[in-house]
Design a protein around this motif. Structure first.
Motif, PDB file in Angstrom:
ATOM      1  N   VAL A 134       0.826  -1.203   0.000  1.00  0.00           N
ATOM      2  CA  VAL A 134       0.000   0.000   0.000  1.00  0.00           C
ATOM      3  C   VAL A 134       0.860   1.254   0.000  1.00  0.00           C
ATOM      4  N   PHE A 135       1.892   1.282   0.863  1.00  0.00           N
ATOM      5  CA  PHE A 135       2.791   2.433   0.873  1.00  0.00           C
ATOM      6  C   PHE A 135       3.512   2.569  -0.470  1.00  0.00           C
ATOM      7  N   GLY A 136       3.899   1.436  -1.048  1.00  0.00           N
ATOM      8  CA  GLY A 136       4.563   1.480  -2.339  1.00  0.00           C
ATOM      9  C   GLY A 136       3.666   2.054  -3.424  1.00  0.00           C
ATOM     10  N   VAL A 174      -9.716  -1.251   5.478  1.00  0.00           N
ATOM     11  CA  VAL A 174      -9.795  -2.453   4.644  1.00  0.00           C
ATOM     12  C   VAL A 174      -8.596  -2.542   3.701  1.00  0.00           C
ATOM     13  N   ILE A 175      -8.247  -1.422   3.077  1.00  0.00           N
ATOM     14  CA  ILE A 175      -7.094  -1.412   2.176  1.00  0.00           C
ATOM     15  C   ILE A 175      -5.824  -1.751   2.938  1.00  0.00           C
ATOM     16  N   PHE A 221      -2.945   7.108   3.666  1.00  0.00           N
ATOM     17  CA  PHE A 221      -2.003   7.869   2.842  1.00  0.00           C
ATOM     18  C   PHE A 221      -2.303   7.664   1.358  1.00  0.00           C
ATOM     19  N   LEU A 222      -2.609   6.415   0.974  1.00  0.00           N
ATOM     20  CA  LEU A 222      -2.918   6.124  -0.420  1.00  0.00           C
ATOM     21  C   LEU A 222      -4.193   6.830  -0.862  1.00  0.00           C
ATOM     22  N   ILE A 254     -12.097   0.449  -4.823  1.00  0.00           N
ATOM     23  CA  ILE A 254     -10.910  -0.016  -4.105  1.00  0.00           C
ATOM     24  C   ILE A 254     -11.310  -0.945  -2.963  1.00  0.00           C
ATOM     25  N   ILE A 255     -12.392  -0.607  -2.254  1.00  0.00           N
ATOM     26  CA  ILE A 255     -12.854  -1.470  -1.162  1.00  0.00           C
ATOM     27  C   ILE A 255     -13.234  -2.841  -1.697  1.00  0.00           C
ATOM     28  N   VAL A 256     -13.986  -2.873  -2.796  1.00  0.00           N
ATOM     29  CA  VAL A 256     -14.392  -4.151  -3.373  1.00  0.00           C
ATOM     30  C   VAL A 256     -13.165  -4.957  -3.794  1.00  0.00           C
ATOM     31  N   ALA A 257     -12.199  -4.301  -4.435  1.00  0.00           N
ATOM     32  CA  ALA A 257     -10.993  -5.002  -4.868  1.00  0.00           C
ATOM     33  C   ALA A 257     -10.200  -5.521  -3.670  1.00  0.00           C
ATOM     34  N   ALA A 258     -10.098  -4.701  -2.616  1.00  0.00           N
ATOM     35  CA  ALA A 258      -9.359  -5.125  -1.431  1.00  0.00           C
ATOM     36  C   ALA A 258     -10.025  -6.323  -0.768  1.00  0.00           C
TER      37      ALA A 258
END
Length: 336
Positions: A33-35, A267-268, A288-289, A314-318
């Motif tokens: 996530v940070f990356g 969630v992410i 941060f993302l 993003i939530i669905v993908a996570a």
């Protein structure tokens, strides 16, 4: 014998989640996530030369401070298997009281405001644990009550200005860095220690992993759950005060844009929406993302609605990529 087995099972589950394979997976998720956030900042230079600079990084850090503080409380509630939908109204409550109670700039009313917000958390927690009301319904009802109370208290127009201490927190700099960034760094360290290195944190993991086993092990499940909601409400109230210091005033809708991002950041960051697994460092990365994504969306001129659509996606993908079946399939060796 029967008492010792559940005891060891409950706390071993929480220990495995924090130190074993679950924790390593969460750590890897946080790094990813940070990356992604860093790559997004670097890639944003192709959108506009003003993006990707050190000043933009400082801006992202300052804007992310609201979501980081807020997501810590939401993350604890999710960790015990709950959900706090009253966050927007508690943010408004903290902001409205900060401007209404400290008109002359007195700082000493701020702890009293946080105490009021803590009572909201107690109300949510008792409704969930004692009255057995589903968290979704309980916290949504609390949100409606608080929104109506704030409307009546302000007659539709919040008055007053930001206390000097909040303005100093949000608008002053030290060594070229906003003071709020230093505050957030200290907050992240304290939050990580509380969640990962204290007895209270171990109880949170145990309750979220298996509340029945935790209860047999001697954990006061109701008390731990109420405390999680109290922390969430205090964090939300403090975010409301931070927003007052940032904007020098309060509005009745100041918390509306933070509910979905607070869940998305958790969630992410690798936390399970069902409870029992999570990492505050991962949540910080998620916040941060999302904040970086929001600044890029604003820079390219997309409307706010598109940000909500992207956050939902993003939530669905996570949720999809963090399923146990997905990871089990990746770990399963191929058969010839």
């Amino acid at each position: 014998m029967s008492g010792s087995e559940p005891n060891s099972a409950a706390f071993q589950a929480s220990a495995d989640l924090r130190r074993g394979g679950g924790m390593s997976r969460e750590t890897a998720n946080a790094i990813i996530v940070f990356g992604l956030a860093i790559l997004l900042i670097l890639g944003s230079r192709f959108v506009s030369p003003a993006l990707g600079s050190w000043s933009q990084v400082l801006t992202v850090l300052m804007l992310a401070s609201f979501l980081i503080v807020l997501s810590f409380g939401q993350g604890l509630v999710i960790l015990v298997g709950g959900l706090d939908l009253s966050i927007p109204s508690v943010i408004t409550l903290g902001g409205v009281l900060a401007t209404g109670w400290s008109g002359a700039g007195e700082w000493y009313v701020l702890p009293a405001i946080l105490a009021v917000c803590a009572l909201v958390g107690v109300f949510n927690g008792l409704g969930v644990t004692v009255l057995r009301i589903p968290p979704f319904i309980m916290t949504m009802a609390t949100s409606i009550i608080l929104a109506s109370a704030a409307l009546g208290y302000t007659s539709g127009t919040p008055r007053g200005a930001s206390p000097a201490v909040l303005t100093a927190l949000m608008k002053t700099t030290w060594l070229g860095v906003p003071v709020v960034v230093y505050f957030v760094v200290l907050f992240v360290v304290a939050g990580w220690l509380l969640q990962s290195r204290t007895v209270f944190g171990r109880k949170l993991y145990a309750v979220g992993a298996n509340d029945q086993a935790a209860r047999v092990a001697g954990v006061s499940v109701g008390s731990v759950t109420v405390q999680a909601y109290v922390v969430s409400a205090v964090c939300a109230g403090f975010v409301g005060m931070m927003l007052v210091g940032y904007a020098n005033g309060a509005t009745l809708r100041m918390g509306d844009n933070y509910l979905l991002p607070s869940i998305a950041a958790v969630v992410i960051g690798g936390s399970s929406i069902l409870g029992g697994r999570g990492s505050f460092i991962g949540t910080v990365g998620g916040a941060f993302l999302l904040t970086t994504l929001g600044t890029v969306i604003a820079a390219i001129g997309l409307e706010q609605g598109w940000r909500t659509v992207i956050e939902g996606g993003i939530i669905v993908a996570a949720l999809f990529f963090m399923r146990e079946e997905f990871f089990a399939r990746l770990r399963r060796p191929k058969r010839s």
